[in-house]
Design an enzyme around this catalytic site. Structure first.
Site: not given
Length: 1420
Positions: A431, A433, A790, A834, A993, A1357
């Site tokens: 994770d 945060t 929010k 954030r 992604i 190589a």
């Protein structure tokens, strides 16, 4: 229907009721009984055992559990049979039980019956004693909990009496006081708090120390006195018991058929502690093992380690080997008897005169050989492994490097059986945060109405900020810190909000003010310095000068103009005001006082009163109580006035959603202006409003008084998430101060507008589907219903009002604001901040009433409540007006970049799984060195499955072009270059992604392509991922790639992936303990993962691997001595050693040394393992326990057994010694060989190793001498009497033992020479421990340089080009080794002699250093 509330009730009854509600009142009781029995399987009916419910209670209560808990597995009566039953579930124990039974059959008996039982009895006894002690400790804990006392209402005595927890039943009324633990799950019906709030501490349930609010059921909170159980006439219908802590569905049905919805906000859970509330009363709905806490207590989860699975496979090989040896013995015995069938001495007839046919005798001998050679299957191995694992866990837990001083925490090993898996991790899923970052949210930037405010002064403060140590945390709250001085230099006084009481005044206050003192057990509450999300770096915010100037221009007059007008300046005023109001109230923050955070902040106005005496305080509370009693109660549904603005909304007072009357509006406007508390105008304010103002601390609410607060009114905010705390502290810095919060209202002290009391209508909490939260309030200035929202910009931008052709200027302006804000959001994300968006929506009363109709049905439903509430919230959160956005910084933890770099060098791939947006996640990945500047980043983002497949195929083609040739495979074990990544050493790629694309990628048709792509990338970053997607990704990699995975996180959203991974690690951070409680190991900082894996993981895996191989060697070598003897005794199943010594050899004489070896052996020091992470690949790839190593170990055991048997055989050939005199030197030599073999295998021999080996040898001789001196008639015809004593006086015995030991251990010396000529990486690293610090640093540097040089050589190589396609110079991440440099004969001889003496010297003596020019030996 004309009346909307009747219509809503009618719709509800049609949807939910199982029987028609139109029955007569006379048959009401019987109908309810029928309904309860019909819905019992799905729902639960809860009624009290009082009054007219008594008969129905007798029927219903029999189906529910009482509150007595029992976590023990055994009782006194069933302990022995049940424990034996469980132990015989193990195949090994069943095998040895089979041997015991087999030995009781006379035809196949090999030993005395008692001797065969001895090993099994010893193992069963040890495990039974361990299980019994564990269960007894649980029994004592259960007894202590069940006998705790609580107040239960007695129908006989008509009062609350003390009753044990175990006697509490469903339907009982419980009365709890402050700091009491809740005994059962109960619905809250009364709280002594004036607002009907109960504060609870859930630390005992989920580890979170912040307070949680629980509300009295709507309709009961208006009671002016404690609820009387005798008058309770309602019934509760709720869902059946389940383990979902975040959900509770049900309703209370009153006698008049009115129903009130129940949610988790009305439920007090068992195990939580009542805080901040003098008394609460509730009715029990779940008791005992049906409580949510007990249903979540599933006991310790068991995971099988990878090594354990390998051991089981190798034991099967040993079984096959045993069968082969027994077949050989059976066939040999049959052939022997067939050849000497006419000689009676070899073919003794039965009592009836008949002889046993050779074939039947061979069949019987097969089972006899099974008994004789049973030691080949190591029964003591399982017990030894458990003991070794306990020792390894003890060493891990006592490592001082894992101690974190600031949090006063160290590592927790919650899983005892997978420590060795720490040494084989290939993938880490982390994770972001709170795991990679500190989870300390710091307000950095904001954008309001499309204009950005950079907060440069705040940025300067953060750059120069140094975190206070733990001793100064409290003093930081008692004095103004560095930010205070900065504010004073700018002319901004922070003393009002940042200068709490000093210690002396706190002591004086607690001594004179009992309500806030440390009485009644309140002293055990944490102090403010320990409140989560409250460190100075989070709370001290320096306002932006430009924004502060605009904020200071806001007044009541200008705000009203902005509501009415449409000029640019007035709109900007409205945006700024609403933005900070959204920051302050759109949350669930609990307000408290700093000297005792568990004391709710309600009466801040009391702080302005001089506290002279306890009598004055008592009189003050009496006045408040009189005012409370004299205030008019809330109007009921029938008493509501028809003149209210909206009749339907006003009738829903049962929801405690009060509308602002004209008197309230006028009073609110007057409250926004300076006034004297003693003025006549103020005395004319209605009592209800007066009480509201007193409760909110708004008695004197001018702008000046809002700053000049007394010490008592200093506020402390306890938030459930760090984001909420950061936003509230940011609003506080601009003097938009959240002062109090109740279920009905939120009070904000807004500079320029005065004290604003918002009526709180609804809170729509945050969830992972909507990714936002909203509050519905009635604005005290405009009187309108306003929705403040929010959330993440990825969802918020789609919910805004859209401007079309022909729209007015305001909508076009909103479109421009959206575009500018989006640019700011992208910039914030690139900076690693954030981001959150703030928006609002103004509703008319008609719109609100229409929405409330649907929301009422959702709230009062039991089935599909979550889906209905989600649908209701989505319907509300549309056509929003964007106010602005915030950028919050979450700084990296200390040591994260170094840790990630070291783990990558160890061959571990790291994936970051986060819910943040892409730009933020990528920025953090660069900051923590998960991505390097030279990496090529591929972004996988598509809207459909086909497009996703096309994009992945193009990315794979691009990577294939950059890697023109495949990577060469490793040529030998020493060249440990293989890692989970198949990416070429010179090319470095990263994959990003998002969550929406993950939905397509995780489809079965695209999984293989996705995994192929990730294997070619050095890092994978999954942003905006849900908790479910995290767990699916971990399971996908674990199952498809067969890789060892580790998941690490700190929050409840990480629990699923922690449980799915092979090894789960939880970080004990600021977001509770859910992740810790679900994990196998818990640490306090991400950097501790480095030593946990690279050092302890390597040690645990290497130690246990070597010990397991040694056990196989020891058993095979000793059993083969009996097998070789069968060739000289006609395969008769006899032994040349006494049975007691034969059994005790593995059980006692050679059992302790390998355990000490498995616990204490150390092949390389911790310092070298940390400096050279590449060594981790040795344990990661199981180099020491490859299939070839197992078979080589068995071959070595066969060789040593041949030497150990035939050297004494040829020595005593032709002599007349008896069978035990021949077997005694063989047994003694085997003991020396096996123990000295262990000493040679030890990488670090300590005095403990030497003492244990010497003790084992001494114990053997003492037992043999005592046994030979006392057993005169034991096991005739051979007799062990005085055998050892005679051999102790025979020089040939000593010569035989010495010669046999030396010849048998000769391959060990060859292996030392082989390690000298071609030393393994571990042997080279071990040499570094013996160098001086300067020489060690130089050797490590050369080692790393050789790795990098050889890595480039291999890539050139392979690709045929001098540089990588990207132009990047490869780093040290890909590890390869060069072949040993060719040496001259003199150099080779010098190396041989050097390592020979190095192997012979004692561990404490310094090693001779090689000449300066002889360093090619250490190239890796």
């Amino acid at each position: 229907m004309a009346d909307p509330i009747r219509w809503a009730r009618y719709r509800w009854q049609r949807l939910i009721s199982t029987e028609g509600g139109e029955g007569s009142s006379s048959s009401n009781s019987s109908n309810k009984c029928y309904q309860s029995s019909k819905t019992l399987g799905k729902h639960r009916i809860v009624i009290p055992c009082l009054g007219h419910f008594k008969e129905e209670y007798e029927k219903v209560s029999k189906l529910y559990m009482n509150n007595k808990i029992r976590t023990t597995k055994y009782t006194l009566l069933n302990f022995l049979p049940r424990n034996l039953f469980e132990q015989f579930h193990r195949v090994a124990n069943l095998y040895f039980l089979f041997l015991v039974v087999l030995n009781w059959i006379p035809l196949v008996e090999a030993f005395q019956k008692e001797i065969t039982m001895l090993p099994l009895i010893a193992v069963l006894t040890i495990i039974a004693v361990k299980d019994g002690l564990e269960d007894y400790s649980k029994y004592k804990m259960d007894k202590q909990i069940n006998n705790l006392l609580t107040k239960v209402y007695s129908r006989k005595e008509k009062k609350y009496i003390d009753e044990c927890w175990k006697n509490v039943n469903v339907g009982d009324f419980i009365r709890l006081s402050r700091n009491e633990i809740i005994p059962a799950d109960m619905v809250l019906l009364y709280s002594s708090d004036l607002d009907g709030i109960c504060y609870i501490d859930t630390a005992g349930l989920d580890g979170e120390t912040n307070l949680k609010q629980r509300q009295v059921v709507r309709g009961y909170s208006e009671q002016v006195s404690e609820i009387d159980p005798e008058k309770f006439s309602s019934r509760i219908e709720c869902e059946s018991p389940n383990n979902d802590l975040s959900r509770f569905r049900g309703f209370v049905e009153h006698s008049n058929k009115d129903r009130v919805g129940l949610s988790k906000e009305n439920l007090l859970l068992r195990g939580c502690t009542v805080r901040n509330t003098e008394a609460v009363v509730g009715i029990v709905v779940y008791a005992g093992h049906e409580t949510k806490a007990m249903l979540n207590n599933s006991g310790p989860h068991y995971k099988r380690s990878k090594l354990e699975r390998k051991v089981n496979t190798d034991i099967l090989w040993c079984v096959l080997l045993l069968i082969l040896m027994c077949l050989t013995g059976a066939i040999g015995h049959g052939v022997w008897l067939n050849r000497y069938s006419e000689i009676p001495f070899f073919n003794i007839p039965e009592p009836d005169g008949k002889s046993i046919p050779p074939a039947l005798a061979g069949f019987n001998m097969f089972w006899t050989m099974i008994i004789l050679l049973q030691v080949l299957i190591p029964i003591s191995l399982y017990v030894s492994i458990e003991i070794v694992k306990l020792g390894q866990i003890y060493l891990i837990q006592n490592d001082i490097d894992f101690y974190h001083e600031k949090t006063d925490s160290t590592i927790q090993c919650r899983a005892l059986n997978i420590a060795e898996d720490l040494g084989q991790i290939q993938y880490i899923f982390s994770d972001k945060t709170g795991t990679l970052t500190e989870n300390k949210m710091v307000f950095r930037r904001c954008s309001i109405a499309g204009q950005e405010y950079c907060h440069e002064e705040n940025a300067k403060r953060l750059e120069s900020y140094q975190e206070l140590d733990s001793e100064d945390e409290d003093s930081a709250h008692r004095q103004c810190g560095s930010s205070t001085h900065m504010l004073k230099q700018q002319g901004f006084n922070c003393g009002a909000v940042n200068e709490p009481l000093n210690r002396k005044s706190l002591n004086e206050l607690s001594g004179s003010y009992p309500a806030l003192g440390r009485e009644d057990g309140a002293g055990d509450a944490p102090r403010s310095g320990h409140v989560a999300f409250s460190s100075p770096i989070e709370t001290d915010v320096v306002p932006d000068t430009q924004l502060l100037e605009k904020f200071s221009q806001i007044s009541s007059h200008s705000y009203q103009q902005s509501e009415e007008g449409s000029s640019e300046s007035s709109l900007e005023t409205m945006y700024v005001a609403d933005f900070f109001l959204a920051l302050a109230i759109c949350n669930t923050v609990v307000v408290s006082v700093p000297n005792q955070p568990r004391q709710k902040m309600r009466l801040s106005s009391l702080g302005r009163m001089p506290l002279k005496s306890l009598e004055e305080i008592r009189q003050m509370f009496q006045r408040l109580s009189v005012r409370r009693l004299s205030s008019s109660p809330a109007p009921s549904v029938k008493e509501s006035s028809p003149e209210s603005p909206n009749s339907f909304v006003s009738k829903l007072s049962i929801f405690r959603m009060k509308l602002a009357s004209p008197a309230l509006d006028g009073a609110a406007q007057r409250a926004a202006e300076p006034h004297d508390t003693e003025s006549p105008e103020n005395s004319q304010v209605p009592q209800e409003l007066d009480m509201v103002n007193v409760a909110a601390g708004c008695e004197d609410s001018s702008a000046a008084s809002s700053i000049e607060l007394s010490p008592l009114s200093k506020l402390c905010y306890e938030a459930e998430s760090p984001d909420e705390a950061a936003l509230v502290h940011a609003a506080r810095a601009y003097k938009c101060i959240l002062q109090s919060r109740t279920p009905d209202q939120v009070t904000v002290d807004f500079a320029g507008l005065g004290s604003l009391t918002f009526q709180l209508l609804h809170i729509l909490p945050f969830d992972s589907v909507r990714k936002r939260m909203s509050v519905v309030v009635r604005h005290p200035v405009s009187g309108k219903v306003v929705v403040y929202t929010k959330g993440a910009d990825s969802v918020m931008m789609d919910l805004l009002r859209t401007a079309s052709e022909g729209t007015n200027n305001s909508e076009m302006e909103q479109k421009k604001i959206k575009e500018r804000t989006q640019k700011h959001l992208d910039d914030y994300a690139r900076r690693g901040l954030r981001t959150l968006c703030m928006a609002k929506k103004v509703m008319s009363d008609a719109e609100y009433a229409e929405w409330l109709n649907h929301h009422f049905l959702a709230e009062t439903s039991i089935d599909n409540r979550e889906e209905l509430l989600l649908e209701s919230a989505i319907k509300l959160e549309t056509q929003l007006t964007l106010l602005g956005a915030t950028g919050i910084e979450d700084r990296l933890q200390e040591g994260v970049p170094d840790t990630i770099q070291a783990l990558r060098k160890a061959g571990i791939k790291i994936w970051m799984l986060t819910g943040d947006k892409r730009e933020t996640a990528v920025n953090i990945a660069y900051a923590c060195k998960l991505l390097e500047p030279d990496d090529r980043i591929f972004t996988l983002k598509s809207q459909s499955r086909d497009a996703c497949a096309l994009v992945m195929s193009k990315i794979l083609e691009g990577i294939q072009k950059n890697t023109s040739a495949e990577k060469k495979p490793s040529q030998k074990l020493g060249n440990v270059s293989a890692s989970p990544s198949t990416q070429a050493p010179g090319f470095s790629a990263g994959l990003v992604i998002d969550g929406r694309t993950l939905e397509h990628v995780l489809h079965d048709s695209l999984q293989n392509m996705f995994l192929e792509l990730t294997e070619k990338c050095r890092a994978v970053i999954c942003c905006q991922a849900t908790p479910l997607q995290k767990s699916v990704l971990v399971r996908l990699v674990r199952s498809k790639l067969k890789a060892m995975t580790l998941a690490i996180g700190d929050g409840a959203n990480d629990v699923s992936m922690i449980q799915v991974a092979d090894t789960g690690v939880g970080i004990s951070g600021q977001e509770g303990m859910q992740a810790v409680m679900a994990s196998d190991f818990a640490i306090s900082q991400f950097r501790h993962l480095r030593k946990l894996l690279l050092v302890h993981g390597h040690w645990c895996n290497t130690r246990l691997t070597n010990m397991v191989l040694y056990f196989f060697y020891k058993n095979v070598a000793y059993v083969n001595l009996l097998f070789w003897y069968q060739f000289f005794c006609g395969f008769s199943g006899t032994s040349m050693t006494d049975y007691w010594i034969l059994i005790l050899f593995n059980l006692l004489f050679t059992s302790v040394p390998p355990i000490i070896y498995g616990v204490l052996d150390k092949d390389v020091s911790a310092e070298i393992l940390l400096q050279l992470p590449q060594l981790y690949m040795m344990s990661q790839k199981s180099v020491a326990y490859l299939p070839s190593a197992f078979w080589i170990t068995l071959l070595d055991a066969f060789y040593q057994s041949l030497v150990c048997f035939f050297v004494p055989y040829f020595t005593y050939y032709g002599s007349d010694i008896d069978i035990f005199s021949f077997g005694n030197p063989i047994n003694t030599a085997a003991l020396f060989i096996i123990l000295f073999h262990l000493l040679i295998e030890c990488k670090s021999v300590t005095w403990i190793h030497a003492a244990v080996v010497a003790g084992s040898i001494l114990l053997y001789f003492v037992f043999a001498l005592a046994f030979g001196a006392t057993c005169k008639t034991h096991s005739p015809p051979p007799n062990p009497y005085w055998v050892m004593e005679k051999h102790m006086m025979d020089p040939v015995f000593y010569l035989v033992c010495l010669l046999t030991t030396c010849v048998a251990l000769l391959p060990r010396c060859v292996s030392v020479l082989q390690g000298t000529l071609c030393p393994s990486p571990v042997l080279r690293a071990k040499h570094l421990d013996r160098l001086t610090p300067g020489e060690q640093r130089e050797a490590v540097k050369r080692w790393r340089d050789d790795c990098a040089v050889n890595c480039r050589a291999e890539f050139q190589a392979a690709s045929g080009s001098p540089r990588s396609p990207t132009g990047a110079v490869p780093g040290e991440e890909s590890v390869a080794s060069v072949p040993p440099t060719s040496k001259t004969p003199f150099q080779a001889l010098e190396s041989v002699l050097y390592y020979f003496f190095l192997a012979l010297e004692t561990p404490g003596s310094p090693a001779p250093a090689l000449p300066r020019g002889r360093t090619c030996l250490f190239h890796f």
